[in-house]
Design a protein around this motif. Structure first.
Motif, mmCIF file in Angstrom:
data_model
loop_
_atom_site.group_PDB
_atom_site.id
_atom_site.type_symbol
_atom_site.label_atom_id
_atom_site.label_comp_id
_atom_site.label_asym_id
_atom_site.label_seq_id
_atom_site.Cartn_x
_atom_site.Cartn_y
_atom_site.Cartn_z
ATOM 1 N N SER A 164 0.831 -1.206 0.000
ATOM 2 C CA SER A 164 0.000 0.000 0.000
ATOM 3 C C SER A 164 0.865 1.256 0.000
ATOM 4 O O SER A 164 0.579 2.241 -0.705
ATOM 5 C CB SER A 164 -0.924 0.013 1.219
ATOM 6 O OG SER A 164 -1.845 -1.043 1.155
ATOM 7 N N LEU A 165 1.937 1.238 0.771
ATOM 8 C CA LEU A 165 2.839 2.392 0.824
ATOM 9 C C LEU A 165 3.565 2.574 -0.501
ATOM 10 O O LEU A 165 3.810 3.716 -0.934
ATOM 11 C CB LEU A 165 3.843 2.224 1.968
ATOM 12 C CG LEU A 165 3.245 2.283 3.380
ATOM 13 C CD1 LEU A 165 4.299 2.002 4.431
ATOM 14 C CD2 LEU A 165 2.602 3.650 3.635
ATOM 15 N N SER A 219 2.276 1.745 -3.416
ATOM 16 C CA SER A 219 1.255 2.312 -4.304
ATOM 17 C C SER A 219 1.066 3.791 -4.018
ATOM 18 O O SER A 219 0.899 4.605 -4.936
ATOM 19 C CB SER A 219 -0.073 1.568 -4.126
ATOM 20 O OG SER A 219 0.059 0.208 -4.447
ATOM 21 N N LEU A 220 1.060 4.143 -2.752
ATOM 22 C CA LEU A 220 0.890 5.538 -2.355
ATOM 23 C C LEU A 220 2.044 6.396 -2.860
ATOM 24 O O LEU A 220 1.830 7.532 -3.325
ATOM 25 C CB LEU A 220 0.804 5.641 -0.827
ATOM 26 C CG LEU A 220 0.657 7.042 -0.248
ATOM 27 C CD1 LEU A 220 -0.607 7.716 -0.770
ATOM 28 C CD2 LEU A 220 0.635 6.983 1.279
ATOM 29 N N SER A 221 3.254 5.854 -2.817
ATOM 30 C CA SER A 221 4.425 6.586 -3.297
ATOM 31 C C SER A 221 4.279 6.936 -4.779
ATOM 32 O O SER A 221 4.597 8.058 -5.214
ATOM 33 C CB SER A 221 5.683 5.734 -3.071
ATOM 34 O OG SER A 221 6.825 6.393 -3.577
ATOM 35 N N VAL A 271 1.402 9.656 -5.251
ATOM 36 C CA VAL A 271 1.799 11.010 -4.849
ATOM 37 C C VAL A 271 2.474 11.727 -6.004
ATOM 38 O O VAL A 271 2.261 12.929 -6.219
ATOM 39 C CB VAL A 271 2.729 10.948 -3.611
ATOM 40 C CG1 VAL A 271 3.382 12.312 -3.366
ATOM 41 C CG2 VAL A 271 1.940 10.516 -2.384
ATOM 42 N N ALA A 300 -4.041 10.197 -4.524
ATOM 43 C CA ALA A 300 -3.215 9.879 -3.346
ATOM 44 C C ALA A 300 -3.928 10.307 -2.068
ATOM 45 O O ALA A 300 -3.868 9.617 -1.048
ATOM 46 C CB ALA A 300 -1.854 10.563 -3.453
ATOM 47 N N PHE A 341 -6.549 7.804 -1.342
ATOM 48 C CA PHE A 341 -5.872 6.584 -0.894
ATOM 49 C C PHE A 341 -5.487 6.687 0.585
ATOM 50 O O PHE A 341 -5.695 5.750 1.363
ATOM 51 C CB PHE A 341 -4.625 6.358 -1.758
ATOM 52 C CG PHE A 341 -3.951 5.028 -1.533
ATOM 53 C CD1 PHE A 341 -4.245 3.940 -2.332
ATOM 54 C CD2 PHE A 341 -3.008 4.875 -0.528
ATOM 55 C CE1 PHE A 341 -3.625 2.713 -2.135
ATOM 56 C CE2 PHE A 341 -2.383 3.657 -0.315
ATOM 57 C CZ PHE A 341 -2.689 2.573 -1.125
ATOM 58 N N ILE A 342 -4.949 7.828 0.972
ATOM 59 C CA ILE A 342 -4.539 8.046 2.367
ATOM 60 C C ILE A 342 -5.751 7.987 3.295
ATOM 61 O O ILE A 342 -5.701 7.393 4.377
ATOM 62 C CB ILE A 342 -3.814 9.403 2.514
ATOM 63 C CG1 ILE A 342 -2.451 9.328 1.820
ATOM 64 C CG2 ILE A 342 -3.631 9.765 3.987
ATOM 65 C CD1 ILE A 342 -1.749 10.667 1.704
ATOM 66 N N LEU A 392 -6.771 4.362 3.674
ATOM 67 C CA LEU A 392 -5.802 3.627 4.480
ATOM 68 C C LEU A 392 -5.930 3.994 5.957
ATOM 69 O O LEU A 392 -5.889 3.119 6.835
ATOM 70 C CB LEU A 392 -4.375 3.916 3.990
ATOM 71 C CG LEU A 392 -3.253 3.103 4.646
ATOM 72 C CD1 LEU A 392 -3.444 1.613 4.396
ATOM 73 C CD2 LEU A 392 -1.888 3.564 4.116
ATOM 74 N N LEU A 408 -7.893 0.000 -1.835
ATOM 75 C CA LEU A 408 -6.437 -0.018 -1.744
ATOM 76 C C LEU A 408 -5.834 -1.112 -2.618
ATOM 77 O O LEU A 408 -4.798 -0.914 -3.250
ATOM 78 C CB LEU A 408 -6.007 -0.227 -0.285
ATOM 79 C CG LEU A 408 -6.486 0.827 0.716
ATOM 80 C CD1 LEU A 408 -5.922 0.536 2.101
ATOM 81 C CD2 LEU A 408 -6.077 2.230 0.283
ATOM 82 N N GLU A 440 -5.835 -0.108 -6.288
ATOM 83 C CA GLU A 440 -4.792 0.860 -6.666
ATOM 84 C C GLU A 440 -3.531 0.141 -7.110
ATOM 85 O O GLU A 440 -2.748 0.669 -7.883
ATOM 86 C CB GLU A 440 -4.484 1.777 -5.478
ATOM 87 C CG GLU A 440 -5.528 2.834 -5.218
ATOM 88 C CD GLU A 440 -5.678 3.818 -6.383
ATOM 89 O OE1 GLU A 440 -4.721 3.947 -7.190
ATOM 90 O OE2 GLU A 440 -6.753 4.424 -6.510
#
Length: 335
Positions: free
Chosen positions: A172-173, A175-177, A180, A187, A190-191, A194, A225, A228
């Motif tokens: 997940s992190l 994907s978030l990176s 962003v 993003a 997504f946050i 999460l 999540l 993504e």
């Protein structure tokens, strides 16, 4: 049944059963036959019933209550010795009081027969006491086993809530990176999803059952999540009647089943994964297409086994698992 009440019932039963012939003779209308073999009076009958009742009560109380403080290793031997000591004292007291009542050395029943009756009753009381103790211990062991089982499940659930798969968080992190950099607006969503997911886990940590509505909201965040990461290669269709939203299921049950589908199946452009969540006959059904990962190790089904045990404990029901060449299906009952 309460032990004190049980002791009272047994003591009364023995004292009356042993003295049934005397009671019958006392209130009988015939003056011959067996009546002539013994002298029966109201005082004598009450005396014998009272003596036997008090004897039974003391012996049962000793074995079922007072000796519980003694180590189990020495309890049986101590029980027999003390019971025999009480028997001797009771017979001595009986004969002394009996002589005092009649003022002469005469008995309305043979002393030898009287001792035999008391010895027989003593043996029966010891057997009954032992049976009751074994039955109580068996119940206590079953309760303790159930308690430990529940504790173990609670620990497993706590561990599940505290991790929700470290790989999932790591992915997940990642994907978030990417989001962003590529899509700040996505993003942000997504946050939020999460943070909701982990907030839900923390808030529900002390609850065994939650409503279908709450679990679906959590599941939708979880699916968001996952999507993504896999984009359009992960397709989930949820179709549950709104009238079932207030029914309950064990916490994280739906998420665990969806995670199981993602974990054990290939998800790619060539092989997108299709999954469904729907209701059927008072159950929720999670169904996914079977497409095993290459080099995938056979599952131990530990997660499903633990989930099934939780259903057995909380709802006295089991989950239903089925599979064919194309689909894997799990049906979970609703409270």
């Amino acid at each position: 049944m309460n032990t004190n009440k049980l002791i009272l019932i047994i003591a009364i039963s023995f004292s009356l059963l042993v003295n049934i012939p005397r009671i019958v003779f006392l209130f009988g209308i015939e003056e011959h036959g067996l009546m002539g073999l013994m002298e029966v009076s109201f005082t004598d009958t009450v005396f014998r019933i009272s003596m036997l009742f008090s004897f039974c009560y003391v012996v049962l109380k000793l074995n079922l209550k007072w000796l519980r403080v003694i180590s189990a290793k020495y309890r049986n031997l101590t029980s027999i010795m003390l019971t025999l000591l009480i028997l001797g004292l009771w017979l001595l007291s009986f004969e002394l009081v009996n002589n005092f009542i009649y003022s002469i050395e005469a008995y309305t029943i043979s002393p030898r027969l009287n001792r035999f009756i008391y010895l027989f009753v003593t043996i029966m009381l010891l057997v009954i006491s032992r049976t009751i103790l074994l039955n109580n211990q068996s119940k206590l062991d079953a309760i303790e086993k159930e308690r430990l089982k529940r504790k173990s499940l609670q620990n497993e659930l706590a561990a599940l809530k505290n991790q929700v798969n470290p790989h999932f968080l790591f992915n997940s992190l990642n994907s978030l990176s990417l989001l962003v950099r590529e899509n700040p607006k996505a993003a942000g969503v997504f946050i939020n999803k999460l943070s909701f997911l982990y907030r839900y886990i923390l808030q529900s940590k002390d609850q065994d059952l939650l409503t279908v509505k709450e679990e679906l909201k959590f599941l939708e965040s979880y699916i968001h999540l996952i999507k993504e990461r896999y984009r359009d290669n992960f397709i989930v269709n949820i179709n549950i009647k709104e009238e079932l939203f207030q029914r309950k299921v064990p916490t994280l049950a739906l998420q665990l089943l969806m995670e199981n589908a993602v974990k054990h199946n290939e998800i790619s452009t060539d092989k997108p994964l299709y999954a469904e969540v729907y209701d059927e006959d008072n159950h929720l059904v999670v169904k996914n297409r079977l497409q095993s990962r290459k080099g995938h190790v056979e599952s131990t089904n530990t997660g499903l086994s633990n989930l099934n045990t939780r259903f057995q404990l909380h709802m006295s029901q089991e989950i239903e698992i089925s599979r064919d060449d194309e689909h894997f299906v799990v049906k979970i009952p609703l409270v």
